[in-house]
Design an enzyme around this catalytic site. Structure first.
Site, short mmCIF file in Angstrom:
data_model
loop_
_atom_site.label_atom_id
_atom_site.label_comp_id
_atom_site.label_asym_id
_atom_site.label_seq_id
_atom_site.Cartn_x
_atom_site.Cartn_y
_atom_site.Cartn_z
CD GLU A 35 24.85 -38.06 -32.73
OE1 GLU A 35 25.48 -38.44 -31.73
OE2 GLU A 35 25.36 -37.90 -33.85
NE ARG A 261 26.28 -45.68 -21.00
CZ ARG A 261 26.07 -44.78 -21.96
NH1 ARG A 261 26.51 -43.54 -21.83
NH2 ARG A 261 25.45 -45.11 -23.07
CE LYS A 271 22.44 -43.22 -29.75
NZ LYS A 271 21.95 -41.86 -30.01
P1 ATP Z 1 26.04 -42.40 -28.65
O1 ATP Z 1 27.01 -43.48 -28.32
O2 ATP Z 1 25.48 -42.50 -30.03
O3 ATP Z 1 26.39 -41.02 -28.18
P2 ATP Z 1 24.17 -42.36 -26.51
O4 ATP Z 1 23.60 -43.64 -26.00
O5 ATP Z 1 24.99 -41.47 -25.65
O6 ATP Z 1 24.87 -42.84 -27.79
P3 ATP Z 1 22.46 -40.09 -27.10
O7 ATP Z 1 21.44 -39.99 -28.17
O8 ATP Z 1 23.59 -39.13 -27.10
O9 ATP Z 1 23.00 -41.56 -27.15
O10 ATP Z 1 21.75 -40.10 -25.68
C1 ATP Z 1 20.73 -39.24 -25.29
C2 ATP Z 1 20.69 -39.15 -23.79
O11 ATP Z 1 20.47 -40.42 -23.21
C3 ATP Z 1 22.00 -38.64 -23.23
O12 ATP Z 1 21.71 -37.68 -22.25
C4 ATP Z 1 22.64 -39.85 -22.66
O13 ATP Z 1 23.46 -39.53 -21.59
C5 ATP Z 1 21.45 -40.69 -22.23
N1 ATP Z 1 21.79 -42.12 -22.23
C6 ATP Z 1 22.29 -42.84 -23.25
N2 ATP Z 1 22.54 -44.10 -22.88
C7 ATP Z 1 22.16 -44.21 -21.59
C8 ATP Z 1 22.16 -45.28 -20.62
N3 ATP Z 1 22.60 -46.49 -20.93
N4 ATP Z 1 21.68 -45.00 -19.39
C9 ATP Z 1 21.22 -43.78 -19.08
N5 ATP Z 1 21.19 -42.74 -19.93
C10 ATP Z 1 21.66 -42.94 -21.17
#
Ligand code: ATP
Ligand code: MG
Length: 560
Positions: A35, A261, A271
Site C-alpha cells: 500500500e 512476518r 509503517k
Molecule cells: P500496513 O500496516 O500499512 O498495512 P503493512 O506493513 O502490512 O502495513 P503493506 O504495504 O500492506 O504494509 O505490505 C505489503 C506486503 O508486505 C504485504 O504482503 C505484507 O504482508 C508484507 N509485509 C509487511 N510487513 C511485513 C513484515 N514485517 N514481514 C514480512 N512481510 C511483511
C-alpha cells in the site's frame, strides 16, 4: 537476476513446486502488493525476496501491484520510493507497475454482480452500529435491518453512492454472507465505502472505494496470480478471499498462502510507527540511516546482496519469532569484509610528533586497497613528522596485555614503521594532549631486531589528512521489543544516543569519494559515504556497522 541467495527451500516453495509438478499451474505468478502509504522496510524485503525469488526460481513472474484502495493515506512519493527500492534490491517486476485502482471499473461491475445475485446489500448503519451488530468471538452477530433490501433497490442505491449522492459514512455496500459465522470476517464484511477524496491515480472519478478484502483477491485473479502470498494476520481472511472468488465470474483461481512476518529486535516495523518517527522529527526522514526502511538501510551502507542474504538466513515459516538484529549486522559485515576497500580514518584524534622525522620529510607507502583483493589496486599513504592516532590506542598506565601505545612502549603504525613513545605532553587540565615518539626506520615490512612488537594501530599523516564527518549510528531503541507492550508508548524506549556526529581525520584517498562508496576503516568498522551530504572535499561517512560480530561469536559459542 538468478542469484541462488534467493532460493533457499521453504514450505511455500515446496507448495509451488508441487503445484507445478502436478500440473495445477502451468506457470507460477506471484505479486508484491504494497500500500503506498509509507516507505518499504526490512519486513517488506522478506516478502519481496519471497515473491520475486519464487518467480525467479521457477521461471514465472512477479507483479508489483500497488494496493491503492485508500486514497486518504496514499501519496505519489511512496509510489516512487517503493519502485526505487524494489529495483535497488535487484528485482524486476513483470511488465508495467500495476495498481488495484486500474481494476476499479471491473471491481465495481463485480460488486453489481454480487448485488444482482442477492450476495450484497447497501446498509445504512453507521460504522459504530455495524461494529455493534457484528457480535464478538463468543456471540453471533445480528442482521442489519437493511439486510433484506431487494437487488433492484440495492442496485439503485449503490449507483447513487457511486454518483456522490450520499455523504461519507452514510451508506456502505456489504457482502451478504453469514452473521452467525464463527469467523467474524464472514459476518457481512463491508466491501465498498463512500469517500469524497481525490485519488492519486483515478483522480475524481470515484466516490466509492473497495475494501482491501474485496479488491485484493479479485486483483490477483485479474492478473492470473497463482500463489497469493501474505502474512499470517490474513489467515482468517482466507475464507473470505475464497468466498469472493467462488461467487464471482473471475478469470482465474488464485490461492492464498500465509507466512510469519519478520520481527526484528531493537526495531519497529509498523509503517504507522515509522511514520510517527518521521512526522515528529525524531529521525531525519524516511531514509534516516537509523530507520529500518530499505531507503534508510541503503543510506546507512547496506548492500542489496546483504539484505537478500539476510532474508535467506531468516527463512520463511509459519511460526512467529523475533530475529536478532545481530543477524542483519552479520549479513552486511560478511559482504563488506569481502568487498569493501580499506582505508584509515582516526575518529578520536591524538597528535603524535615523530621526533626523528625531519620537518620537511614526506614519504609515501604503496598500500593494498584490500588485503585479499588485488583487483582493488593500491593507494598511496603519506607519512610526515606529525600524525594522528586514535586516543583510545594510547594509555598512560596500561593494564597487562595492553599491546597498543604506552609510555616507553612500542607499537606498529599500520602499513608503516614501529614507533616508540618517549614523552607524554599534558594540557593545563592534565589531559594527554600530545605524544612524542621516535621511529625505528629499520622496521618497514620487517620485525624489529631483538624484540617483539605485538600491537598495530591505525594513523594518518596530519599534514595530509582530510577532515571527515563521521556519523556513528546505534539502534534507535534501547529495548529488544520496543512495541511489545501494545498499550504502552514505544517512543518511551528511544535510545537517546542513537546518533553521534564526530569530526575525524581520514587518509587523503578519502577526499573525493563518490556518494555511497563503502569502506572498511581499519580497526573501526564499515562506513558508507552519505548519498545526500557527501561533497567533493567534504566526505560524510555513515557508520554501517562496527567490526565486532556479536552474532557469529554467539553461533561459535553454541557450536562449541
Ligand atoms: P500496513 O500496516 O500499512 O498495512 P503493512 O506493513 O502490512 O502495513 P503493506 O504495504 O500492506 O504494509 O505490505 C505489503 C506486503 O508486505 C504485504 O504482503 C505484507 O504482508 C508484507 N509485509 C509487511 N510487513 C511485513 C513484515 N514485517 N514481514 C514480512 N512481510 C511483511
Ligand atoms: Mg497491509
Amino acid at each position: 537476476m538468478s542469484d541462488e541467495s534467493t532460493s533457499a527451500p521453504n514450505f511455500i516453495r515446496t507448495q509451488v513446486r508441487e503445484d507445478l509438478e502436478a500440473g495445477r499451474n502451468q506457470t507460477v505468478v506471484t505479486r508484491f502488493p504494497p500500500e503506498p502509504n509509507g516507505f518499504l522496510h526490512i519486513g517488506h524485503a522478506k516478502s519481496i525476496c519471497l515473491n520475486f525469488g519464487i518467480a525467479e526460481q521457477f521461471g514465472g513472474y512477479c507483479n508489483l501491484r500497488f494496493d491503492d484502495t485508500n486514497p486518504v493515506r496514499e501519496e505519489q512519493i511512496y509510489i516512487d520510493s517503493i519502485r526505487e527500492d524494489v529495483t535497488w534490491l535487484g528485482f524486476e517486476w513483470a511488465g508495467e507497475v500495476r495498481f488495484a485502482s486500474d481494476y476499479f471499473t471491473q471491481l465495481h461491475e463485480w460488486a453489481c454482480h454480487l448485488i444482482r445475485n442477492g450476495d450484497a446489500y447497501v446498509d445504512d448503519l453507521g460504522a459504530d452500529e455495524i461494529r455493534e451488530y457484528r457480535g464478538t468471538l463468543t456471540e453471533p452477530g445480528r442482521p442489519s435491518p437493511w439486510r433484506d433490501r431487494s437487488p433492484e433497490e440495492n442496485l439503485v442505491l449503490f449507483e447513487q453512492m457511486r454518483n456522490g449522492e450520499f455523504g461519507e459514512g452514510e451508506k456502505v455496500l456489504r457482502a451478504k454472507i453469514d452473521m452467525a459465522s464463527p469467523n467474524i470476517n464472514l459476518r457481512d464484511p463491508v466491501i465498498y465505502r463512500i469517500r469524497h477524496a481525490s485519488h492519486h491515480q483515478s483522480g475524481e472519478q470515484w466516490k466509492i472505494y473497495p475494501s482491501y478484502d474485496f479488491a485484493h483477491g479479485q486483483s490477483d485473479a485479474i492478473e492470473g496470480v497463482t500463489h497469493s502470498i501474505c502474512t499470517l494476520e490474513f489467515e482468517d481472511h482466507r475464507p473470505l478471499y475464497d468466498w469472493f472468488l467462488e461467487h464471482l465470474p473471475v478469470p482465474a483461481r488464485p490461492r492464498q498462502y500465509e507466512f510469519a512476518r519478520l520481527n526484528l529486535s531493537y526495531t519497529v516495523t509498523s509503517k504507522r510507527k515509522l511514520r510517527m518517527l518521521v512526522d515528529r522529527g525524531i529521525v531525519d526522514g524516511w531514509d534516516d540511516p537509523r530507520m529500518p526502511t530499505i531507503a534508510g538501510m541503503r543510506r546507512r551502507g547496506y548492500t542489496p546482496a546483504s539484505i537478500r542474504h539476510f532474508c535467506d538466513m531468516i527463512g520463511v515459516t509459519r511460526a512467529d519469532s523475533l530475529v536478532d538484529i545481530q543477524m542483519l549486522y552479520h549479513a552486511i559485515r560478511s559482504d563488506l569484509e569481502d568487498n569493501a576497500p580499506r582505508a584509515m580514518c582516526v575518529l578520536k584524534p591524538l597528535k603524535v610528533v615523530l621526533t626523528n622525522v625531519p620537518e620537511d620529510h614526506e614519504e609515501h607507502f604503496e598500500v593494498a586497497g584490500h588485503p585479499a583483493r588485488s583487483d582493488m589496486g593500491t593507494r598511496r599513504l603519506p607519512l610526515s613528522r606529525e600524525i594522528w592516532i586514535d586516543a583510545d590506542d594510547f594509555m598512560e598506565e596500561p593494564p597487562k596485555k595492553y599491546f597498543r601505545l604506552a609510555p616507553e612502549r612500542e607499537v606498529r603504525l599500520r602499513n608503516a614503521y614501529v614507533i616508540r613513545c618517549d614523552e607524554v605532553i599534558h594540557d593545563a587540565q592534565g589531559e594527554v594532549s600530545e605524544l612524542r615518539c621516535s621511529v625505528d626506520f629499520e622496521t618497514l615490512g620487517k620485525n624489529p631486531e631483538g624484540r617483539k612488537v605485538k600491537g598495530v594501530i591505525h594513523w594518518v599523516s596530519a599534514a595530509h589528512a582530510i577532515p571527515v564527518e563521521v556519523r556513528n549510528y546505534d539502534n534507535l531503541f534501547q529495548v529488544e521489543q520496543p512495541d511489545r507492550d501494545r498499550d504502552g508508548d514505544f517512543l518511551e524506549h528511544l535510545n537517546e544516543s542513537s546518533l553521534e556526529v564526530i569530526q575525524a581525520w581520514g587518509e587523503p584517498a578519502l577526499a573525493d569519494v563518490a556518494p555511497e562508496s563503502r569502506y572498511q576503516f581499519e580497526r573501526v568498522g564499515y562506513f558508507c559515504a552519505d548519498r545526500h551530504d557527501t561533497r567533493p572535499e567534504h566526505p560524510v561517512f555513515n557508520r554501517t556497522v562496527s567490526l565486532k560480530d556479536g552474532w557469529a561469536r554467539a553461533q561459535k559459542r553454541q557450536d562449541s
